[in-house]
Design an enzyme around this catalytic site. Structure first.
Site, PDB file in Angstrom:
ATOM      1  N   HIS B  18       0.829  -1.206   0.000  1.00 56.73           N
ATOM      2  CA  HIS B  18       0.000   0.000   0.000  1.00 56.73           C
ATOM      3  C   HIS B  18       0.867   1.262   0.000  1.00 56.73           C
ATOM      4  O   HIS B  18       0.606   2.218  -0.735  1.00 56.73           O
ATOM      5  CB  HIS B  18      -0.900   0.044   1.246  1.00 56.73           C
ATOM      6  CG  HIS B  18      -1.916  -1.028   1.335  1.00 56.73           C
ATOM      7  ND1 HIS B  18      -2.088  -1.805   2.463  1.00 56.73           N
ATOM      8  CD2 HIS B  18      -2.839  -1.481   0.439  1.00 56.73           C
ATOM      9  CE1 HIS B  18      -3.066  -2.668   2.264  1.00 56.73           C
ATOM     10  NE2 HIS B  18      -3.538  -2.502   1.046  1.00 56.73           N
ATOM     11  N   LYS B  42     -18.294  -5.955   7.454  1.00 58.52           N
ATOM     12  CA  LYS B  42     -17.068  -6.709   7.694  1.00 58.52           C
ATOM     13  C   LYS B  42     -16.604  -6.550   9.132  1.00 58.52           C
ATOM     14  O   LYS B  42     -16.934  -5.604   9.818  1.00 58.52           O
ATOM     15  CB  LYS B  42     -15.971  -6.256   6.724  1.00 58.52           C
ATOM     16  CG  LYS B  42     -16.130  -6.907   5.369  1.00 58.52           C
ATOM     17  CD  LYS B  42     -14.815  -7.022   4.642  1.00 58.52           C
ATOM     18  CE  LYS B  42     -15.025  -7.724   3.293  1.00 58.52           C
ATOM     19  NZ  LYS B  42     -14.019  -7.319   2.311  1.00 58.52           N
ATOM     20  N   ARG B  91      -1.671  -5.311  -8.658  1.00 57.98           N
ATOM     21  CA  ARG B  91      -0.583  -6.264  -8.471  1.00 57.98           C
ATOM     22  C   ARG B  91      -0.503  -7.180  -9.682  1.00 57.98           C
ATOM     23  O   ARG B  91      -1.496  -7.367 -10.386  1.00 57.98           O
ATOM     24  CB  ARG B  91      -0.853  -7.112  -7.217  1.00 57.98           C
ATOM     25  CG  ARG B  91      -0.760  -6.281  -5.947  1.00 57.98           C
ATOM     26  CD  ARG B  91      -1.208  -7.086  -4.770  1.00 57.98           C
ATOM     27  NE  ARG B  91      -2.578  -7.547  -4.965  1.00 57.98           N
ATOM     28  CZ  ARG B  91      -3.174  -8.428  -4.197  1.00 57.98           C
ATOM     29  NH1 ARG B  91      -2.544  -8.949  -3.178  1.00 57.98           N
ATOM     30  NH2 ARG B  91      -4.419  -8.784  -4.430  1.00 57.98           N
ATOM     31  N   SER B 129      -3.351  -7.619   2.746  1.00 47.80           N
ATOM     32  CA  SER B 129      -3.563  -7.529   4.189  1.00 47.80           C
ATOM     33  C   SER B 129      -3.924  -8.889   4.778  1.00 47.80           C
ATOM     34  O   SER B 129      -3.485  -9.237   5.874  1.00 47.80           O
ATOM     35  CB  SER B 129      -4.676  -6.518   4.497  1.00 47.80           C
ATOM     36  OG  SER B 129      -4.270  -5.218   4.150  1.00 47.80           O
TER      37      SER B 129
END
Lengths: 160, 160, 160, 160, 160, 160
Positions: B18, B42, B91, B129
């Protein structure tokens, strides 16, 4: 702070998909140079002069957009013109892997130069210069997919 | 001209991947706001306060980077803070399709807001993460994958 | 000759992307049954009755389209109603692999039943029921992405 | 020289696709340990004991294949048992990106351990433990997709 | 109602993978025309006459399948023969993006014509005309991958 | 038990990405033969002799690695030299589908021969022989991407 970007490509010819990316980049950078790449190993349909000219006409209303041509490594050209970023478009289909490979190589060759990706509008997701040339060759109705001046040029140049 | 950008995400917690994106964006935009998204559905490992605090410590040397939090639609938040662009990292593996879907929806919801993609350094290509949390949980050696302050917090929080 | 097809799914709720596929299928098959799948492991936002009703209203102008619900294996349901094909939509992003896996399993379970894929219009390339629900939850302007009746239902049901 | 390999996974339950990979690996390595991963965050259908037992029965004819279970980081387990490689299967669809991310993280955590990929036979390209459980739940005919002992166990365990 | 479909391609030569798609399409449409595309820019191994002839022999048992050839835009050819759909096969690997691009362009050129995709059997997932020609050139055993008549022709034509 | 493997390719020229794969394979197999493929349809930059020689120099410190050349089907060559496995490298981007197609065809042609995939280090994720040649042609700084002997050869051979 990076304020000048280069959008490299063959632009043989420029399509509305390319112009969509140019407009997005011109909202982010103070100056965007569309740089037509001279590839000694390819045989383009339009000459370098024609490609540059078509781009100039198609972008004349965009004040901070310039058109140029170059040969050699993209990173060296970007460095030479004092740019700090390479602009590339991503289409929903088929671009990602080749673009990622190119961006990684460019970062290896000059880590000061950033590649910035913009997403093409989904209505241009299928558009490429080669698809345009093929459709033009067979007289397909492509006038909404390329700028007007390119449409005329294509009709002259690409006929069976 | 778009000079302010928002980098939205969960950042539960922020990784060096990040931060790599934040630094790239901070070279292009005058102001980058890292905006931690509050997702009512979440159950994060770190509280909103912890996530914001970890980001503030990790980015304190970057002068034009700010940290904030928000709930609701990303496009509305970007509009509210006067931003013109959403920053996202790509990515080498696994991000492209989800990112493209999100960017298209955001463009539909507010066509004035541009999504700009930066490519994560290949050395962070596998980083996320959740992968970090899993490795930390099992006491994997991850200290080069997250900022120092996050590393300490993870050691406290995520233990079997 | 296969003349009856089933378009299975959760349709929680139906979107304009789904309807786009229904219309394409209805041009190929004499009869298309939209079959809402009852999944015992999922917790839908709309009840089975609501989902069926929304679909019926949204497709009432299509003469050869019917709405039904089922539980159990899709191939068994298709066989039971005398269908010969399963209809699925493919979006430019993110669908291909999951769809291919499902179609292969269905072919294994009943090799007489064919899966036929239609391509969603690129303008719906980013659309999914979950993206719609998320946008509706945060009051995003989604009225052109779902049928009118679904839009009203969403406004009632999905509010923060 | 790496002569001992570990094939980690949930195996909930083992499928013929997994066995296909085991046999390929057992032709390359002197010893292959199938290691069932204990994941504290997941709720498997079969207990650890059942999964290990099913694997033992299904692989009893393979002389250099052993079955074990573990929790924690895969790389630590591989190191502990004196292995040098992690074996993974790749299916034609859907595996590549997640596998690559996991292999990269494992290489980061322990660079001495190699990940070796084998390609699943195309006839198992669509097969996964979850697809098997779903089909079994709805009484699909899956007896050629799992070993005999697993088929019986599934019939007992997974019924509506 | 669309009852006539065209399956366009180079078919240089037809493989069992192509025939698999033809049979699927012939179960859905009243009439399927396999249309061999004349590409002025390519140098095929088999002449147009040979390709048409091989297809005719290979499909003679399929009553509603016809073989033809064409040049120019696919959409114009489909329109000319009174067809309403283009049939395409998708293999588990490598086809999706190119097919999606072509289907989108065709939809742009003639929105009345639908593209319908069928999924190739996984046992043909790796099969293509070029892979066949390469294997035949080096005397690989490919007799189960192409129709008998094509096998003989290949043996005559493609030898080192 | 398979103890001898073949790593086939064009190696025009060998890169550090290739060497990374060779070293991984040499830890698994007793003997690895790097086999340069003679392709009658391609026009390489380096002759077969040069490619073999560059590989020999670059791998001279690896005791169980040999260099050879071949023409014809890879599976026949592997069989002839008594090998049991084909080694291939997978990069994070762009390799998977082509590699899978080739491995499936090879398995079809000789089911006794296994294809084993190793994952290239992410730092070589963007590397290919053609990218190297293009960068060398334009005098890019590529000395860390190829072995020393290849770097010198490239400087002599590939100049504008």
């Amino acid at each position: 702070m990076i304020r000048k970007a280069v959008y490299p490509g063959s632009f043989d010819p420029v399509t509305n998909g390319h112009l969509d990316i140019v407009k997005r980049a011109a909202n982010i950078f103070d100056e965007v140079i569309i740089a037509v790449f001279f590839n000694p190993n390819k045989d383009p349909v339009f000459t370098m002069e024609e490609r540059v000219e078509m781009l100039k006409v198609a972008t004349e209303s965009l004040e901070n957009v310039y058109v140029d041509s170059f040969s050699g490594l993209t990173t060296k050209y970007v460095h030479k013109v004092g740019g700090g970023a390479i602009v590339r478009g991503l289409r929903a289909v088929s671009d990602f892997e080749g673009e990622f490979q190119m961006a990684s190589m460019n970062k290896y060759l000059d880590s000061d130069i950033e590649t910035v990706f913009f997403m093409t509008d989904t209505k241009y997701a299928f558009l490429s210069s080669s698809v345009i040339k093929e459709a033009a060759y067979f007289d397909g109705d492509i006038n909404e997919l390329v700028p007007d001046n390119v449409y005329k040029k294509l009709k002259e140049k690409v006929t069976p």
